[in-house]
Design a protein around this motif. Structure first.
Motif, PDB file in Angstrom:
ATOM      1  N   LEU A  78      12.471   6.537  -4.636  1.00  0.00           N
ATOM      2  CA  LEU A  78      12.238   5.906  -5.932  1.00  0.00           C
ATOM      3  C   LEU A  78      11.513   6.860  -6.883  1.00  0.00           C
ATOM      4  O   LEU A  78      11.783   6.856  -8.094  1.00  0.00           O
ATOM      5  CB  LEU A  78      11.421   4.623  -5.746  1.00  0.00           C
ATOM      6  CG  LEU A  78      12.155   3.478  -5.037  1.00  0.00           C
ATOM      7  CD1 LEU A  78      11.197   2.335  -4.749  1.00  0.00           C
ATOM      8  CD2 LEU A  78      13.325   2.994  -5.894  1.00  0.00           C
ATOM      9  N   ALA A  89       7.438   3.059  -9.040  1.00  0.00           N
ATOM     10  CA  ALA A  89       7.967   3.340  -7.704  1.00  0.00           C
ATOM     11  C   ALA A  89       7.139   2.632  -6.638  1.00  0.00           C
ATOM     12  O   ALA A  89       7.690   2.046  -5.692  1.00  0.00           O
ATOM     13  CB  ALA A  89       7.982   4.850  -7.451  1.00  0.00           C
ATOM     14  N   THR A  93       8.457  -0.419  -4.193  1.00  0.00           N
ATOM     15  CA  THR A  93       8.334  -0.271  -2.734  1.00  0.00           C
ATOM     16  C   THR A  93       7.523  -1.417  -2.141  1.00  0.00           C
ATOM     17  O   THR A  93       7.856  -1.950  -1.073  1.00  0.00           O
ATOM     18  CB  THR A  93       7.666   1.065  -2.390  1.00  0.00           C
ATOM     19  OG1 THR A  93       8.385   2.134  -3.010  1.00  0.00           O
ATOM     20  CG2 THR A  93       7.646   1.280  -0.890  1.00  0.00           C
TER      21      THR A  93
END
Length: 379
Positions: A78, A89, A93
């Motif tokens: 990401l 990111a 996640t």
């Protein structure tokens, strides 16, 4: 004097609290031993206070580290897609962590609590007769098994049957009571979960800088630090990956076989089988062996034989085939060490010991191997 060296000397003296040397001085005056001793005592005291302060959340911190390690590759992908947005990111996640790990764990816990309450209600109402079931199992035991029980000191099987019945009833009663009062512990659980997710976010976002800072503070050679860090990450990934996937496979196959054989509460036993697969050596035998005996005791000879054969040839083979593939030889821990450290970790740290035990064993072996290598290199 070169600028870098001057800056380094200024930083050293600012840190140690010594006056700046004159232009003609090339070496700083050493601090007295008492100053180093006092600083060491201060470091030890503040470290103890820090650990004491976070002790209640050590489990949450441990699993946040595990989550960050397991989902670090996803976070890197990401980051490659959004190089200027590390917060985004890390958030994406974290949402994957919640969807794949947190929500299934919560749902599984609620299912087990509900089933425990149902079983306890069945025992109280008489629908589930544990003494009678145990008596039927006792009746079908071969003479060799009976003699073995007597040789090990179990001479009064009726007393053992009653104690087993009382023990199961009391345990289920405790679990059922917790199910009725689960709201009392909900706040503590939610707080620990929030801490775990919060720490996981920062580990994902700032993992590289935090690792570099922590590594610089460890008084070890760079090669030793790198070796221990790589070993720690490899063992955590291998243990979690192998445990989760092998447990899911064994639980799914075992539950399907029990459902085909008409075993009551097959879904519950599938979940219990998946959890018991985390225990080395014994594993799923804790479930399918008693189920086989139950089927034999209820005159279901063919189904009992099918359950026993499936347990040995199918369910047990899943562990033998998948675990080496999924875990490989990354852990490099002997099987007997895995057994002892896993059971010892469970005894010392509870559920967290399933991870702490093998990781501690791997680091112990690595440290002593590295120490022997250093000694050999110095000879």
């Amino acid at each position: 004097m070169p600028p870098d060296r001057a800056t380094s000397q200024i930083g050293e003296h600012m840190t140690l609290g010594t006056p700046r040397p004159d232009a003609g001085e090339h070496q700083a005056r050493p601090e007295p031993p008492l100053a180093y001793l006092a600083f060491g005592v201060l470091a030890a005291v503040v470290s103890v206070i820090f650990v004491w302060s976070v002790w209640a959340f050590l489990g949450a911190i441990l699993w946040s580290v595990v989550a960050a390690i397991m989902f670090w590759p996803l976070n890197n992908r990401l980051l490659a897609r959004f190089p200027a947005r590390p917060n985004l990111a890390a958030i994406l996640t974290l949402l994957v962590v919640i969807a794949m790990a947190v929500l299934p764990t919560v749902a599984l816990s609620m299912f087990l609590i509900d089933q425990a309450g149902t079983i306890y209600a069945g025992i109280q109402s008489g629908q589930i007769d544990i003494p009678a079931t145990f008596a039927r199992v006792q009746a079908v035991l071969p003479n060799a098994a009976t003699r073995l029980l007597r040789e090990t000191g179990i001479t009064d099987l009726d007393s053992l049957r009653n104690q087993l019945s009382m023990g199961i009833s009391s345990r289920l009663q405790v679990i059922s009571a917790h199910a009725l009062t689960i709201g009392q512990g909900a706040a503590s659980f939610l707080l620990s979960l929030a801490v775990m997710l919060y720490v996981t976010f920062f580990l994902l976002r700032d993992g590289r800088s935090l690792t570099a800072s922590a590594g610089a503070a460890v008084p070890l050679a760079p090669g030793d630090r790198r070796m221990l860090a790589e070993r720690f990450v490899a063992v955590v990934r291998a243990t979690v990956k192998g445990g989760v996937l092998v447990g899911a496979a064994q639980g799914s196959v075992g539950g399907a076989i029990m459902a085909l054989l008409g075993v009551p509460n097959a879904l519950l036993w599938a979940v219990v089988m998946a959890l018991s697969s985390l225990l080395p050596a014994v594993g799923t035998g804790l479930v399918w062996v008693p189920v086989s005996l139950y089927l034999f005791a209820t005159a279901e000879i063919w189904r009992g034989m099918a359950m026993a054969l499936a347990g040995v040839l199918v369910i047990g083979s899943i562990d033998n085939i998948l675990r080496p593939i999924l875990i490989g030889r990354d852990t490099k821990i002997p099987d007997f060490v895995v057994l002892v450290t896993t059971l010892g970790g469970l005894s010392a740290f509870g559920f967290n010991g399933l991870l702490i035990g093998p990781v501690a064993a791997a680091l112990f072996i690595s440290v002593w191997q590295r120490l022997s290598w250093h000694n050999g290199a110095g000879d």
